[in-house]
Every structure is written in C-alpha cells, then in structure tokens.
Design a protein around this motif. Structure first.
Motif, mmCIF file in Angstrom:
data_model
loop_
_atom_site.group_PDB
_atom_site.id
_atom_site.type_symbol
_atom_site.label_atom_id
_atom_site.label_comp_id
_atom_site.label_asym_id
_atom_site.label_seq_id
_atom_site.Cartn_x
_atom_site.Cartn_y
_atom_site.Cartn_z
ATOM 1 N N ILE A 1 -3.288 10.524 9.585
ATOM 2 C CA ILE A 1 -3.357 11.332 8.363
ATOM 3 C C ILE A 1 -1.971 11.845 7.988
ATOM 4 O O ILE A 1 -1.563 11.775 6.823
ATOM 5 N N SER A 2 -1.227 12.348 8.952
ATOM 6 C CA SER A 2 0.117 12.870 8.683
ATOM 7 C C SER A 2 1.033 11.781 8.129
ATOM 8 O O SER A 2 1.802 12.029 7.190
ATOM 9 N N GLU A 3 0.964 10.597 8.685
ATOM 10 C CA GLU A 3 1.788 9.482 8.211
ATOM 11 C C GLU A 3 1.455 9.131 6.763
ATOM 12 O O GLU A 3 2.346 8.927 5.936
ATOM 13 N N ALA A 4 0.174 9.069 6.436
ATOM 14 C CA ALA A 4 -0.229 8.731 5.058
ATOM 15 C C ALA A 4 0.238 9.811 4.081
ATOM 16 O O ALA A 4 0.702 9.496 2.972
ATOM 17 N N ILE A 5 0.125 11.068 4.476
ATOM 18 C CA ILE A 5 0.587 12.161 3.611
ATOM 19 C C ILE A 5 2.086 12.058 3.392
ATOM 20 O O ILE A 5 2.578 12.190 2.262
ATOM 21 N N ASN A 6 2.849 11.812 4.458
ATOM 22 C CA ASN A 6 4.303 11.688 4.330
ATOM 23 C C ASN A 6 4.693 10.541 3.401
ATOM 24 O O ASN A 6 5.645 10.653 2.638
ATOM 25 N N ARG A 7 3.941 9.446 3.470
ATOM 26 C CA ARG A 7 4.278 8.272 2.647
ATOM 27 C C ARG A 7 3.839 8.421 1.195
ATOM 28 O O ARG A 7 4.244 7.624 0.361
ATOM 29 N N THR A 8 3.039 9.442 0.878
ATOM 30 C CA THR A 8 2.586 9.628 -0.504
ATOM 31 C C THR A 8 3.105 10.922 -1.135
ATOM 32 O O THR A 8 2.732 11.236 -2.259
ATOM 33 N N LYS A 9 3.972 11.632 -0.445
ATOM 34 C CA LYS A 9 4.476 12.918 -0.954
ATOM 35 C C LYS A 9 5.078 12.803 -2.354
ATOM 36 O O LYS A 9 4.858 13.658 -3.199
ATOM 37 N N LYS A 10 5.826 11.741 -2.607
ATOM 38 C CA LYS A 10 6.512 11.604 -3.896
ATOM 39 C C LYS A 10 5.538 11.477 -5.058
ATOM 40 O O LYS A 10 5.811 11.965 -6.139
ATOM 41 N N ILE B 1 2.377 12.616 -5.087
ATOM 42 C CA ILE B 1 1.475 13.765 -5.164
ATOM 43 C C ILE B 1 2.022 14.810 -6.138
ATOM 44 O O ILE B 1 1.267 15.454 -6.853
ATOM 45 N N LYS B 2 3.317 14.966 -6.178
ATOM 46 C CA LYS B 2 4.017 15.881 -7.083
ATOM 47 C C LYS B 2 3.448 17.294 -7.016
ATOM 48 O O LYS B 2 3.391 17.872 -5.955
ATOM 49 N N ASN B 3 3.018 17.856 -8.143
ATOM 50 C CA ASN B 3 2.567 19.252 -8.200
ATOM 51 C C ASN B 3 1.116 19.443 -7.814
ATOM 52 O O ASN B 3 0.609 20.566 -7.844
ATOM 53 N N ARG B 4 0.426 18.385 -7.474
ATOM 54 C CA ARG B 4 -0.982 18.525 -7.101
ATOM 55 C C ARG B 4 -1.085 19.338 -5.812
ATOM 56 O O ARG B 4 -0.203 19.302 -4.967
ATOM 57 N N THR B 5 -2.195 20.035 -5.667
ATOM 58 C CA THR B 5 -2.454 20.772 -4.439
ATOM 59 C C THR B 5 -3.057 19.803 -3.436
ATOM 60 O O THR B 5 -4.094 19.193 -3.701
ATOM 61 N N LEU B 6 -2.392 19.634 -2.318
ATOM 62 C CA LEU B 6 -2.894 18.761 -1.258
ATOM 63 C C LEU B 6 -3.375 19.643 -0.116
ATOM 64 O O LEU B 6 -2.607 20.412 0.462
ATOM 65 N N LYS B 7 -4.671 19.530 0.177
ATOM 66 C CA LYS B 7 -5.250 20.250 1.305
ATOM 67 C C LYS B 7 -5.529 19.218 2.382
ATOM 68 O O LYS B 7 -6.096 18.166 2.100
ATOM 69 N N ALA B 8 -5.137 19.517 3.596
ATOM 70 C CA ALA B 8 -5.412 18.601 4.703
ATOM 71 C C ALA B 8 -5.897 19.399 5.896
ATOM 72 O O ALA B 8 -5.201 20.282 6.386
ATOM 73 N N LYS B 9 -7.100 19.112 6.334
ATOM 74 C CA LYS B 9 -7.655 19.756 7.524
ATOM 75 C C LYS B 9 -7.777 18.685 8.600
ATOM 76 O O LYS B 9 -8.628 17.799 8.509
ATOM 77 N N LEU B 10 -6.904 18.769 9.579
ATOM 78 C CA LEU B 10 -6.901 17.813 10.678
ATOM 79 C C LEU B 10 -7.979 18.197 11.688
ATOM 80 O O LEU B 10 -8.418 19.348 11.725
ATOM 81 N N PRO B 11 -8.390 17.250 12.518
ATOM 82 C CA PRO B 11 -9.409 17.579 13.528
ATOM 83 C C PRO B 11 -8.941 18.716 14.433
ATOM 84 O O PRO B 11 -7.753 18.839 14.730
ATOM 85 N N ASP B 12 -9.878 19.553 14.863
ATOM 86 C CA ASP B 12 -9.563 20.661 15.770
ATOM 87 C C ASP B 12 -9.338 20.178 17.198
ATOM 88 O O ASP B 12 -8.868 20.934 18.041
ATOM 89 N N VAL B 13 -9.720 18.949 17.458
ATOM 90 C CA VAL B 13 -9.579 18.362 18.789
ATOM 91 C C VAL B 13 -8.804 17.051 18.666
ATOM 92 O O VAL B 13 -8.703 16.485 17.580
ATOM 93 N N LEU B 14 -8.260 16.586 19.776
ATOM 94 C CA LEU B 14 -7.573 15.298 19.784
ATOM 95 C C LEU B 14 -8.624 14.197 19.710
ATOM 96 O O LEU B 14 -9.510 14.115 20.557
ATOM 97 N N GLN C 1 -2.783 2.158 5.522
ATOM 98 C CA GLN C 1 -2.840 1.635 4.162
ATOM 99 C C GLN C 1 -4.129 2.041 3.459
ATOM 100 O O GLN C 1 -4.130 2.350 2.271
ATOM 101 N N VAL C 2 -5.232 2.069 4.191
ATOM 102 C CA VAL C 2 -6.496 2.529 3.605
ATOM 103 C C VAL C 2 -6.352 3.963 3.113
ATOM 104 O O VAL C 2 -6.689 4.276 1.961
ATOM 105 N N LEU C 3 -5.835 4.817 3.956
ATOM 106 C CA LEU C 3 -5.694 6.224 3.586
ATOM 107 C C LEU C 3 -4.708 6.393 2.431
ATOM 108 O O LEU C 3 -4.946 7.169 1.500
ATOM 109 N N ILE C 4 -3.623 5.648 2.449
ATOM 110 C CA ILE C 4 -2.649 5.694 1.354
ATOM 111 C C ILE C 4 -3.310 5.234 0.052
ATOM 112 O O ILE C 4 -3.134 5.863 -0.994
ATOM 113 N N ASN C 5 -4.085 4.146 0.107
ATOM 114 C CA ASN C 5 -4.774 3.665 -1.095
ATOM 115 C C ASN C 5 -5.707 4.738 -1.655
ATOM 116 O O ASN C 5 -5.787 4.932 -2.870
ATOM 117 N N LEU C 6 -6.431 5.428 -0.766
ATOM 118 C CA LEU C 6 -7.369 6.456 -1.231
ATOM 119 C C LEU C 6 -6.634 7.660 -1.824
ATOM 120 O O LEU C 6 -7.081 8.235 -2.817
#
Length: 171
Positions: free
Chosen positions: A29-38, A40-53, A65-70
């Motif tokens: 998830i972190s990798e996909a967010i980093n690759r789409t930051k540009k 996303i611009k001013n949109r509010t991005l909320k990301a809740k990662l799993p509480d466990v590994l 690529q799936v996550l980036i496409n979405l």
C-alpha cells in the motif's frame, strides 16, 4: 497497450509466470501511494494500514500495479478536492484491500461489466479504453484472489480486492 493485452492473455491462459514472494501488505500500500502522489494532488488521501503484520505471497510488481490502477481510477473520477480512502479488512485466511472515493460512482447497469476487457461506460466520456480494470481482475485472479465493485460510503465507487494471507500473520 499491446503489452497489456498480451499480459492479460498470458494470465488468462495460465502462461504468465509470477515472481511470488512474501510481502507485507502495508509495504504494498505504501509503495502504491508513493508512486501516485503526483496525480493525487489536492485530494484527501486516507490510508488505514492493517493493525497487524499481514503478508501475502504475491508478485509485488503486479499487485502494486493493481493498487496503482485503482488509485488512478479514483483520481480520474473525483474532483481536485475529492476523497480517496484506502483501507483493509482481515477475515479468516484472507485480506481485503479497499479503494473508495467520493466521485460520481458507477452506474448500476455498468457494474456487471466494469471488469470486462474494452468495456467503457457510455456516460464516462473518453477516459480510457477499458483495459485497466480488466488487467486488475486478471492479476488478482492469477493470485487466487477476487475483485469486486460496490457503492462507497462517500457516494462514489468502492473497489475491493481480496488475496489469501500467506506466511506470517501476527495478531
């Protein structure tokens, strides 16, 4: 375009070799967010990662690529001040990753077809040629998972893909 069509065909015929490795879901998830930051611009991005590994046995390039496409799909259907929300749920031996937005949503008549190759909504203008979601479905199914669409709590679209949990899972 041709490479994407060839990859879909290889996946559907079981000829695409996956480079499977145990990967942490929060890293994907972190990798996909980093690759789409540009974009996303001013949109509010909320990301809740799993509480466990949670790890999944995946081809990291393809699942990213799936996550980036979405995420790109959500960007294309939200306003510049819109909301994109990424979250996860764990049930039994599966993890679901959700990408939802406050965009225009998907017409109920289009929902059964959005994952078909070359399908585009008549109301969607010239936003694409209908390969992105088809590629997502092919990749997820190659990983023994599933992908679906629903209405978002924000009144837009909610895409969910589910993968089997692999390896270590700490409660």
């Amino acid at each position: 375009l041709i490479e994407n069509i060839l990859n879909i065909t290889k996946i559907q015929e079981g000829r695409l070799s996956l480079n499977l490795q145990l990967e942490a879901v929060d890293d994907i998830i972190s990798e996909a967010i980093n690759r789409t930051k540009k974009i996303i611009k001013n949109r509010t991005l909320k990301a809740k990662l799993p509480d466990v590994l949670v790890t999944v046995n995946v081809d990291i390039q393809l699942i990213s690529q799936v996550l980036i496409n979405l995420i790109e799909n959500a960007v294309n259907h939200t306003s510049l001040d819109g909301i994109i929300d990424i979250s996860t749920t764990i049930s039994n031996d599966k993890i679901s990753i959700h990408v939802e937005d406050d965009g225009s949503g998907v017409n109920p008549l289009d929902k059964p077809h959005v994952f078909e190759m070359f399908y585009t909504s008549k109301n969607d203008g010239a936003r694409g040629i209908g390969l992105g979601l088809s590629i997502c479905r092919s990749i997820i199914e190659a990983h023994e998972g599933s992908i679906s669409i629903a209405d978002s709590k924000y009144k837009g679209a909610k895409f969910t893909f589910t993968l089997p949990i692999g390896g270590v899972h700490y409660e």
